[in-house]
Design a protein around this motif. Sequence first.
Motif, mmCIF file in Angstrom:
data_model
loop_
_atom_site.group_PDB
_atom_site.id
_atom_site.type_symbol
_atom_site.label_atom_id
_atom_site.label_comp_id
_atom_site.label_asym_id
_atom_site.label_seq_id
_atom_site.Cartn_x
_atom_site.Cartn_y
_atom_site.Cartn_z
ATOM 1 N N VAL A 118 -3.709 -5.330 -1.064
ATOM 2 C CA VAL A 118 -4.289 -6.398 -1.882
ATOM 3 C C VAL A 118 -4.199 -7.754 -1.181
ATOM 4 C CG1 VAL A 118 -2.255 -7.004 -3.245
ATOM 5 C CG2 VAL A 118 -4.522 -7.217 -4.246
ATOM 6 N N HIS A 119 -3.210 -7.949 -0.342
ATOM 7 C CA HIS A 119 -3.058 -9.227 0.369
ATOM 8 C C HIS A 119 -4.209 -9.498 1.342
ATOM 9 C CE1 HIS A 119 -1.420 -6.408 3.307
ATOM 10 N NE2 HIS A 119 -1.694 -7.319 4.228
ATOM 11 N N GLN A 120 -4.977 -8.482 1.693
ATOM 12 C CA GLN A 120 -6.109 -8.644 2.604
ATOM 13 C C GLN A 120 -7.370 -9.134 1.888
ATOM 14 O OE1 GLN A 120 -6.585 -4.846 4.491
ATOM 15 N NE2 GLN A 120 -4.637 -4.976 5.553
ATOM 16 N N LEU A 121 -7.320 -9.178 0.577
ATOM 17 C CA LEU A 121 -8.498 -9.564 -0.202
ATOM 18 C C LEU A 121 -8.451 -11.042 -0.570
ATOM 19 C CD1 LEU A 121 -8.594 -6.525 -2.655
ATOM 20 C CD2 LEU A 121 -10.010 -6.884 -0.626
ATOM 21 N N PRO A 122 -9.613 -11.633 -0.797
ATOM 22 C CA PRO A 122 -9.647 -13.013 -1.297
ATOM 23 C C PRO A 122 -9.010 -13.084 -2.683
ATOM 24 C CG PRO A 122 -11.832 -12.300 -0.588
ATOM 25 C CD PRO A 122 -10.949 -11.106 -0.561
#
Length: 65
Positions: free
Chosen positions: A26-30
């Motif tokens: 999830v940290h890779q998403l805006p």
Amino acid sequence: IYDVYSTLEESQRLTEAIQRWDAKVVHQLPEYMKDYYLKLIHTFEEFEDLLASDEKYRITYLKEA
């Protein structure tokens, strides 16, 4: 999310995250996609909880679709 707000790159990141099916990415998403993605994962977990143990295999097919 795909058609109105996201860029092509953001849409690709969301697609890759959904294909991995792992909340850790999830940290890779805006920021605006994070809640959506986590809710999607949580919803599938709720579906799985509602199924009898001999029916849980259906979630695998749903995720693949």
